[in-house]
Design a protein around this motif. Sequence first.
Motif, PDB file in Angstrom:
ATOM      1  N   ASN A   2       0.833  -1.181   0.000  1.00  0.00           N
ATOM      2  CA  ASN A   2       0.000   0.000   0.000  1.00  0.00           C
ATOM      3  C   ASN A   2       0.882   1.252   0.000  1.00  0.00           C
ATOM      4  OD1 ASN A   2      -1.694   2.131   0.643  1.00  0.00           O
ATOM      5  ND2 ASN A   2      -2.881   0.938   2.104  1.00  0.00           N
ATOM      6  N   LYS A   3       0.716   2.055  -1.044  1.00  0.00           N
ATOM      7  CA  LYS A   3       1.524   3.272  -1.180  1.00  0.00           C
ATOM      8  C   LYS A   3       1.384   4.171   0.049  1.00  0.00           C
ATOM      9  CE  LYS A   3       3.958   6.118  -3.772  1.00  0.00           C
ATOM     10  NZ  LYS A   3       5.356   5.981  -3.912  1.00  0.00           N
ATOM     11  N   ASN A   4       0.171   4.277   0.601  1.00  0.00           N
ATOM     12  CA  ASN A   4      -0.033   5.119   1.773  1.00  0.00           C
ATOM     13  C   ASN A   4       0.797   4.651   2.966  1.00  0.00           C
ATOM     14  OD1 ASN A   4      -1.809   6.759   0.414  1.00  0.00           O
ATOM     15  ND2 ASN A   4      -3.600   5.597   1.051  1.00  0.00           N
ATOM     16  N   SER A   5       0.899   3.345   3.149  1.00  0.00           N
ATOM     17  CA  SER A   5       1.688   2.813   4.265  1.00  0.00           C
ATOM     18  C   SER A   5       3.174   3.050   4.055  1.00  0.00           C
ATOM     19  CB  SER A   5       1.410   1.317   4.452  1.00  0.00           C
ATOM     20  OG  SER A   5       0.064   1.129   4.822  1.00  0.00           O
ATOM     21  N   GLU A   6       3.630   2.942   2.810  1.00  0.00           N
ATOM     22  CA  GLU A   6       5.035   3.241   2.517  1.00  0.00           C
ATOM     23  C   GLU A   6       5.340   4.708   2.784  1.00  0.00           C
ATOM     24  OE1 GLU A   6       7.004   1.683  -1.052  1.00  0.00           O
ATOM     25  OE2 GLU A   6       5.198   0.471  -1.329  1.00  0.00           O
ATOM     26  N   GLU A   7       4.443   5.583   2.347  1.00  0.00           N
ATOM     27  CA  GLU A   7       4.621   7.013   2.597  1.00  0.00           C
ATOM     28  C   GLU A   7       4.607   7.299   4.094  1.00  0.00           C
ATOM     29  OE1 GLU A   7       1.493   8.901   0.410  1.00  0.00           O
ATOM     30  OE2 GLU A   7       2.507   8.618  -1.519  1.00  0.00           O
ATOM     31  N   TYR A   8       3.744   6.623   4.809  1.00  0.00           N
ATOM     32  CA  TYR A   8       3.663   6.785   6.261  1.00  0.00           C
ATOM     33  C   TYR A   8       4.995   6.425   6.914  1.00  0.00           C
ATOM     34  CZ  TYR A   8       1.529   6.513  10.905  1.00  0.00           C
ATOM     35  OH  TYR A   8       1.207   6.716  12.214  1.00  0.00           O
ATOM     36  N   LEU A   9       5.583   5.294   6.481  1.00  0.00           N
ATOM     37  CA  LEU A   9       6.875   4.868   7.007  1.00  0.00           C
ATOM     38  C   LEU A   9       7.966   5.869   6.635  1.00  0.00           C
ATOM     39  CD1 LEU A   9       8.575   2.776   8.519  1.00  0.00           C
ATOM     40  CD2 LEU A   9       8.786   1.516   6.360  1.00  0.00           C
ATOM     41  N   ASP A  10       7.976   6.318   5.390  1.00  0.00           N
ATOM     42  CA  ASP A  10       8.962   7.321   4.957  1.00  0.00           C
ATOM     43  C   ASP A  10       8.837   8.611   5.759  1.00  0.00           C
ATOM     44  OD1 ASP A  10      10.045   5.619   3.051  1.00  0.00           O
ATOM     45  OD2 ASP A  10       8.876   6.472   1.393  1.00  0.00           O
ATOM     46  N   ASP A  11       7.608   9.056   5.997  1.00  0.00           N
ATOM     47  CA  ASP A  11       7.388  10.273   6.787  1.00  0.00           C
ATOM     48  C   ASP A  11       7.890  10.092   8.219  1.00  0.00           C
ATOM     49  OD1 ASP A  11       6.252  11.533   4.615  1.00  0.00           O
ATOM     50  OD2 ASP A  11       4.175  11.236   5.293  1.00  0.00           O
ATOM     51  N   TYR A  12       7.654   8.922   8.783  1.00  0.00           N
ATOM     52  CA  TYR A  12       8.126   8.640  10.137  1.00  0.00           C
ATOM     53  C   TYR A  12       9.657   8.677  10.192  1.00  0.00           C
ATOM     54  CZ  TYR A  12       9.121   6.283  14.524  1.00  0.00           C
ATOM     55  OH  TYR A  12       9.622   5.975  15.765  1.00  0.00           O
ATOM     56  N   ILE A  13      10.303   8.071   9.208  1.00  0.00           N
ATOM     57  CA  ILE A  13      11.771   8.074   9.164  1.00  0.00           C
ATOM     58  C   ILE A  13      12.292   9.504   9.088  1.00  0.00           C
ATOM     59  CG2 ILE A  13      13.783   7.442   7.750  1.00  0.00           C
ATOM     60  CD1 ILE A  13      12.231   4.835   7.055  1.00  0.00           C
ATOM     61  N   ARG A  14      11.693  10.328   8.231  1.00  0.00           N
ATOM     62  CA  ARG A  14      12.111  11.736   8.130  1.00  0.00           C
ATOM     63  C   ARG A  14      11.901  12.472   9.458  1.00  0.00           C
ATOM     64  NH1 ARG A  14      10.421  11.115   2.908  1.00  0.00           N
ATOM     65  NH2 ARG A  14       8.267  11.714   3.263  1.00  0.00           N
ATOM     66  N   ARG A  15      10.784  12.210  10.110  1.00  0.00           N
ATOM     67  CA  ARG A  15      10.470  12.882  11.378  1.00  0.00           C
ATOM     68  C   ARG A  15      11.458  12.484  12.472  1.00  0.00           C
ATOM     69  NH1 ARG A  15       6.631  11.457  15.637  1.00  0.00           N
ATOM     70  NH2 ARG A  15       5.867   9.742  14.383  1.00  0.00           N
ATOM     71  N   MET A  16      11.920  11.235  12.438  1.00  0.00           N
ATOM     72  CA  MET A  16      12.799  10.735  13.492  1.00  0.00           C
ATOM     73  C   MET A  16      14.289  10.940  13.194  1.00  0.00           C
ATOM     74  SD  MET A  16      10.795   9.823  15.858  1.00  0.00           S
ATOM     75  CE  MET A  16      11.827   8.868  16.958  1.00  0.00           C
ATOM     76  N   THR A  17      14.632  11.346  11.984  1.00  0.00           N
ATOM     77  CA  THR A  17      16.037  11.530  11.629  1.00  0.00           C
ATOM     78  C   THR A  17      16.784  12.426  12.620  1.00  0.00           C
ATOM     79  OG1 THR A  17      15.645  11.014   9.307  1.00  0.00           O
ATOM     80  CG2 THR A  17      17.607  12.314   9.809  1.00  0.00           C
ATOM     81  N   PRO A  18      16.237  13.582  13.013  1.00  0.00           N
ATOM     82  CA  PRO A  18      16.968  14.408  13.989  1.00  0.00           C
ATOM     83  C   PRO A  18      17.135  13.719  15.350  1.00  0.00           C
ATOM     84  CG  PRO A  18      15.146  15.656  13.009  1.00  0.00           C
ATOM     85  CD  PRO A  18      15.027  14.258  12.533  1.00  0.00           C
ATOM     86  N   VAL A  19      16.157  12.925  15.748  1.00  0.00           N
ATOM     87  CA  VAL A  19      16.221  12.228  17.028  1.00  0.00           C
ATOM     88  C   VAL A  19      17.375  11.228  17.038  1.00  0.00           C
ATOM     89  CG1 VAL A  19      14.963  10.680  18.604  1.00  0.00           C
ATOM     90  CG2 VAL A  19      13.743  12.514  17.415  1.00  0.00           C
ATOM     91  N   PHE A  20      17.619  10.590  15.882  1.00  0.00           N
ATOM     92  CA  PHE A  20      18.646   9.566  15.783  1.00  0.00           C
ATOM     93  C   PHE A  20      19.957  10.082  15.194  1.00  0.00           C
ATOM     94  CE2 PHE A  20      14.728   6.795  15.192  1.00  0.00           C
ATOM     95  CZ  PHE A  20      14.630   6.520  16.540  1.00  0.00           C
ATOM     96  N   SER A  21      20.113  11.388  15.119  1.00  0.00           N
ATOM     97  CA  SER A  21      21.317  11.956  14.506  1.00  0.00           C
ATOM     98  C   SER A  21      22.597  11.560  15.230  1.00  0.00           C
ATOM     99  CB  SER A  21      21.207  13.481  14.412  1.00  0.00           C
ATOM    100  OG  SER A  21      21.145  14.037  15.719  1.00  0.00           O
ATOM    101  N   GLY A  22      22.515  11.262  16.510  1.00  0.00           N
ATOM    102  CA  GLY A  22      23.696  10.885  17.277  1.00  0.00           C
ATOM    103  C   GLY A  22      24.001   9.392  17.256  1.00  0.00           C
ATOM    104  N   VAL A  23      23.189   8.611  16.563  1.00  0.00           N
ATOM    105  CA  VAL A  23      23.419   7.162  16.495  1.00  0.00           C
ATOM    106  C   VAL A  23      24.523   6.909  15.472  1.00  0.00           C
ATOM    107  CG1 VAL A  23      22.383   4.920  15.957  1.00  0.00           C
ATOM    108  CG2 VAL A  23      21.039   6.658  17.171  1.00  0.00           C
ATOM    109  N   SER A  24      25.574   6.228  15.893  1.00  0.00           N
ATOM    110  CA  SER A  24      26.711   5.975  15.008  1.00  0.00           C
ATOM    111  C   SER A  24      26.352   4.954  13.930  1.00  0.00           C
ATOM    112  CB  SER A  24      27.903   5.457  15.814  1.00  0.00           C
ATOM    113  OG  SER A  24      27.645   4.149  16.282  1.00  0.00           O
ATOM    114  N   GLU A  25      27.155   4.945  12.883  1.00  0.00           N
ATOM    115  CA  GLU A  25      26.952   3.966  11.816  1.00  0.00           C
ATOM    116  C   GLU A  25      27.113   2.545  12.355  1.00  0.00           C
ATOM    117  OE1 GLU A  25      28.567   2.925   7.335  1.00  0.00           O
ATOM    118  OE2 GLU A  25      29.002   4.891   8.209  1.00  0.00           O
ATOM    119  N   ARG A  26      28.051   2.367  13.267  1.00  0.00           N
ATOM    120  CA  ARG A  26      28.261   1.042  13.875  1.00  0.00           C
ATOM    121  C   ARG A  26      27.023   0.592  14.639  1.00  0.00           C
ATOM    122  NH1 ARG A  26      31.718  -0.281  19.020  1.00  0.00           N
ATOM    123  NH2 ARG A  26      31.574  -2.536  18.984  1.00  0.00           N
TER     124      ARG A  26
END
Length: 179
Positions: A2-26
Amino acid sequence: MNKNSEEYLDDYIRRMTPVFSGVSERSGHTIASMLIGYRSGLYDRTIESGKKALLTLENKKAPKILLRAVSIVIDSAVLLSPSQKSIRSEFDWEGEDPLKSAVPDSQAKSCGCLFDESEKDFLAIEMNDKNLKVPDEFSLDNALIMCYAAAYTSSPYDHIPLIEQVMGHLIRRIEHYNE
């Protein structure tokens, strides 16, 4: 999917990116390994990767919400480990039983290893009375999605494996709540 669910997940990832900015690649890679192990039914590996993720995240002062999410996935893997179809590794890399003391006491479910009302702004799936009828499942689904977002944003190397092996399951979980 479902395209809407994919967009929902993408929006969540974008929203949480600043929260996880300190998480290392490792750390992101370790979380990705945990998720892929979980989706593959390799619960002993899920536990082992999750324990490593907790150690690296605690050392880097990661957001407590992410520590809780990883702990929730580990806890689920401990409960599911007897159903593992493949041969369970008897020892982890350190020579310990991966199921023994899988989750530190400070993160254990008996100490409230579920998401609560104060954390609702960080969750992908909205907290409401209907969803809270099964709090373990609700918290696990949110934890899987949160861990996916953290791994995806911090470990570019793992994008393709995460998309191929984990994203479809998360989309189905989001669709379940949208029904």
